[in-house]
Design a protein around this motif. Structure first.
Motif, PDB file in Angstrom:
ATOM      1  N   PHE A 175       0.845  -1.205   0.000  1.00 27.43           N
ATOM      2  CA  PHE A 175       0.000   0.000   0.000  1.00 27.43           C
ATOM      3  C   PHE A 175       0.876   1.249   0.000  1.00 27.43           C
ATOM      4  O   PHE A 175       0.641   2.179  -0.771  1.00 27.43           O
ATOM      5  CB  PHE A 175      -0.918  -0.003   1.224  1.00 27.43           C
ATOM      6  N   CYS A 176       1.910   1.264   0.847  1.00 28.69           N
ATOM      7  CA  CYS A 176       2.791   2.431   0.948  1.00 28.69           C
ATOM      8  C   CYS A 176       3.606   2.626  -0.333  1.00 28.69           C
ATOM      9  O   CYS A 176       3.755   3.745  -0.831  1.00 28.69           O
ATOM     10  CB  CYS A 176       3.733   2.280   2.137  1.00 28.69           C
ATOM     11  N   GLY A 177       4.161   1.531  -0.848  1.00 23.78           N
ATOM     12  CA  GLY A 177       5.087   1.631  -1.974  1.00 23.78           C
ATOM     13  C   GLY A 177       4.459   1.641  -3.335  1.00 23.78           C
ATOM     14  O   GLY A 177       5.096   2.050  -4.317  1.00 23.78           O
ATOM     15  N   ARG A 178       3.202   1.212  -3.430  1.00 20.62           N
ATOM     16  CA  ARG A 178       2.589   1.081  -4.758  1.00 20.62           C
ATOM     17  C   ARG A 178       1.258   1.802  -4.917  1.00 20.62           C
ATOM     18  O   ARG A 178       0.825   2.014  -6.052  1.00 20.62           O
ATOM     19  CB  ARG A 178       2.365  -0.400  -5.082  1.00 20.62           C
ATOM     20  N   LEU A 179       0.575   2.165  -3.811  1.00 21.11           N
ATOM     21  CA  LEU A 179      -0.778   2.708  -3.935  1.00 21.11           C
ATOM     22  C   LEU A 179      -0.998   4.062  -3.270  1.00 21.11           C
ATOM     23  O   LEU A 179      -1.842   4.825  -3.721  1.00 21.11           O
ATOM     24  CB  LEU A 179      -1.797   1.721  -3.345  1.00 21.11           C
ATOM     25  N   CYS A 180      -0.288   4.362  -2.187  1.00 14.93           N
ATOM     26  CA  CYS A 180      -0.590   5.556  -1.387  1.00 14.93           C
ATOM     27  C   CYS A 180      -0.298   6.845  -2.161  1.00 14.93           C
ATOM     28  O   CYS A 180       0.871   7.169  -2.418  1.00 14.93           O
ATOM     29  CB  CYS A 180       0.216   5.543  -0.090  1.00 14.93           C
ATOM     30  N   PRO A 181      -1.329   7.613  -2.536  1.00 15.52           N
ATOM     31  CA  PRO A 181      -1.097   8.847  -3.300  1.00 15.52           C
ATOM     32  C   PRO A 181      -0.313   9.889  -2.514  1.00 15.52           C
ATOM     33  O   PRO A 181       0.468  10.649  -3.102  1.00 15.52           O
ATOM     34  CB  PRO A 181      -2.514   9.349  -3.613  1.00 15.52           C
ATOM     35  N   ALA A 182      -0.514   9.939  -1.193  1.00 15.56           N
ATOM     36  CA  ALA A 182       0.181  10.939  -0.376  1.00 15.56           C
ATOM     37  C   ALA A 182       1.684  10.695  -0.373  1.00 15.56           C
ATOM     38  O   ALA A 182       2.483  11.619  -0.577  1.00 15.56           O
ATOM     39  CB  ALA A 182      -0.364  10.926   1.045  1.00 15.56           C
ATOM     40  N   GLY A 183       2.095   9.450  -0.167  1.00 13.73           N
ATOM     41  CA  GLY A 183       3.515   9.121  -0.199  1.00 13.73           C
ATOM     42  C   GLY A 183       4.109   9.296  -1.584  1.00 13.73           C
ATOM     43  O   GLY A 183       5.225   9.789  -1.741  1.00 13.73           O
ATOM     44  N   GLY A 184       3.343   8.896  -2.611  1.00  9.22           N
ATOM     45  CA  GLY A 184       3.819   9.057  -3.982  1.00  9.22           C
ATOM     46  C   GLY A 184       3.997  10.515  -4.367  1.00  9.22           C
ATOM     47  O   GLY A 184       4.947  10.870  -5.074  1.00  9.22           O
ATOM     48  N   CYS A 190       2.224  -0.783   8.888  1.00  9.70           N
ATOM     49  CA  CYS A 190       2.459  -1.738   7.797  1.00  9.70           C
ATOM     50  C   CYS A 190       3.874  -2.318   7.878  1.00  9.70           C
ATOM     51  O   CYS A 190       4.072  -3.532   7.694  1.00  9.70           O
ATOM     52  CB  CYS A 190       2.247  -1.063   6.456  1.00  9.70           C
ATOM     53  N   SER A 191       4.856  -1.470   8.136  1.00  2.00           N
ATOM     54  CA  SER A 191       6.245  -1.934   8.204  1.00  2.00           C
ATOM     55  C   SER A 191       6.480  -2.875   9.380  1.00  2.00           C
ATOM     56  O   SER A 191       7.299  -3.794   9.287  1.00  2.00           O
ATOM     57  CB  SER A 191       7.194  -0.732   8.307  1.00  2.00           C
ATOM     58  N   LEU A 192       5.769  -2.648  10.469  1.00  2.00           N
ATOM     59  CA  LEU A 192       5.904  -3.531  11.625  1.00  2.00           C
ATOM     60  C   LEU A 192       5.446  -4.947  11.278  1.00  2.00           C
ATOM     61  O   LEU A 192       6.126  -5.928  11.587  1.00  2.00           O
ATOM     62  CB  LEU A 192       5.092  -2.980  12.797  1.00  2.00           C
ATOM     63  N   PHE A 193       4.320  -5.057  10.587  1.00  2.92           N
ATOM     64  CA  PHE A 193       3.844  -6.376  10.175  1.00  2.92           C
ATOM     65  C   PHE A 193       4.764  -6.976   9.106  1.00  2.92           C
ATOM     66  O   PHE A 193       4.978  -8.195   9.085  1.00  2.92           O
ATOM     67  CB  PHE A 193       2.407  -6.282   9.655  1.00  2.92           C
ATOM     68  N   HIS A 194       5.315  -6.130   8.248  1.00  4.50           N
ATOM     69  CA  HIS A 194       6.266  -6.613   7.250  1.00  4.50           C
ATOM     70  C   HIS A 194       7.497  -7.210   7.921  1.00  4.50           C
ATOM     71  O   HIS A 194       7.988  -8.278   7.523  1.00  4.50           O
ATOM     72  CB  HIS A 194       6.668  -5.457   6.335  1.00  4.50           C
TER      73      HIS A 194
END
Length: 277
Positions: A83-92, A197-201
């Motif tokens: 979600f963070c690396g491929r979908l999140c518009p704010a991070g992108g 998300c990173s914690l679960f990763h």
């Protein structure tokens, strides 16, 4: 160039899924999973239930929010923070801004502050904020601030909390975006959903069959191109080999597509030839 286009398409898809006026994810979940009566960026929000995890207040978050939290946890555990690396518009968006200025005008926050302690310390404080009376996640949400920005300039909508959200927008996208190496300073240190998300990763590395970015040490020449291309500053060179910090990695694939030796790959931890950090 093809990989850049793929990432842009992914962020555009994230915009269609979560942002007004489209909000396809919210509409789909409302129609097929849980009836909410309205579609809004707040319906699948992961921050609202996260702030209330330590109290019974999580029950008030709504089934869509809780379902989204569960979806993020499961996908991040098994496939990484896609979600963070491929979908999140704010991070992108902040990452895109971070690519505009030359490096000499930008700060590398990973060299200035202890990013990991700050990241997880802020996350712990975020979770505990409800006990301190600061459980107002919307007013410092970079995700919501970007939607406000888009709607203001494209649709002419002016919503409440504009002043606080304008400050959040400037912090996330100017100070920690435009003027930050990689453009993801907010994601590195302050985003509670990204840290969640990173914690679960990271926990997923202890389970068989989970996916992550892996370095094949026998192919790595320690050139450092992956270090420079990583928007999260999650890679370092140790003993002339690349090392990935999975507590920061968002599995965006930038390192993989910038490695001249194809030494970095996204794959299952069952593969014996792929060496972990």
């Amino acid at each position: 160039m093809g990989w850049i286009l793929q990432r842009l398409v992914g962020y555009f898809l994230g915009f269609l899924l979560f942002y007004e006026p489209f909000m396809c994810f919210q509409r789909l979940t409302s129609n097929f999973l849980f009836e909410t009566g309205f579609a809004s960026i707040h319906v699948p929000c992961a921050r609202i239930p996260l702030t209330n995890l330590l109290t019974v207040g999580w029950r008030e978050a709504g089934p869509n929010s809780l379902f989204f939290c569960l979806l993020l946890a499961v996908t991040s555990l098994w496939f990484g923070p896609l979600f963070c690396g491929r979908l999140c518009p704010a991070g992108g968006f902040s990452e895109l801004l971070g690519s505009i200025l030359p490096a000499k005008y930008k700060l590398d926050w990973s060299k200035l502050v202890p990013v990991l302690p700050l990241r997880y310390g802020f996350f712990a404080g975020f979770l505990a904020s409800v006990w301190l009376g600061f459980a107002t996640p919307c007013i410092y949400c970079n995700y919501y601030a970007l939607e406000i920005f888009i709607n203001y300039f494209l649709l002419g909508h002016i919503l409440n909390n504009m002043l606080s959200l304008a400050a959040t927008f400037i912090l996330a996208n100017i100070l920690l975006g435009l003027f930050a190496i990689g453009g993801r300073g907010y994601c590195q240190m302050l985003c509670p959903v990204g840290t969640y998300c990173s914690l679960f990763h990271y926990l997923g590395k202890y389970l068989p069959g989970t996916f992550a970015m892996k370095v094949e040490k026998n192919l790595c020449i320690g050139c450092g191109k992956c270090v420079r291309s990583c928007p999260m500053r999650a890679i370092s060179i140790t003993e002339k080999k690349a090392v990935i910090t999975h507590q920061l990695c968002i599995t965006c694939g930038q390192c993989q597509h910038n490695c001249p030796m194809r030494a970095i790959k996204y794959g299952s931890n069952i593969a014996k030839e792929a060496q972990d950090e």
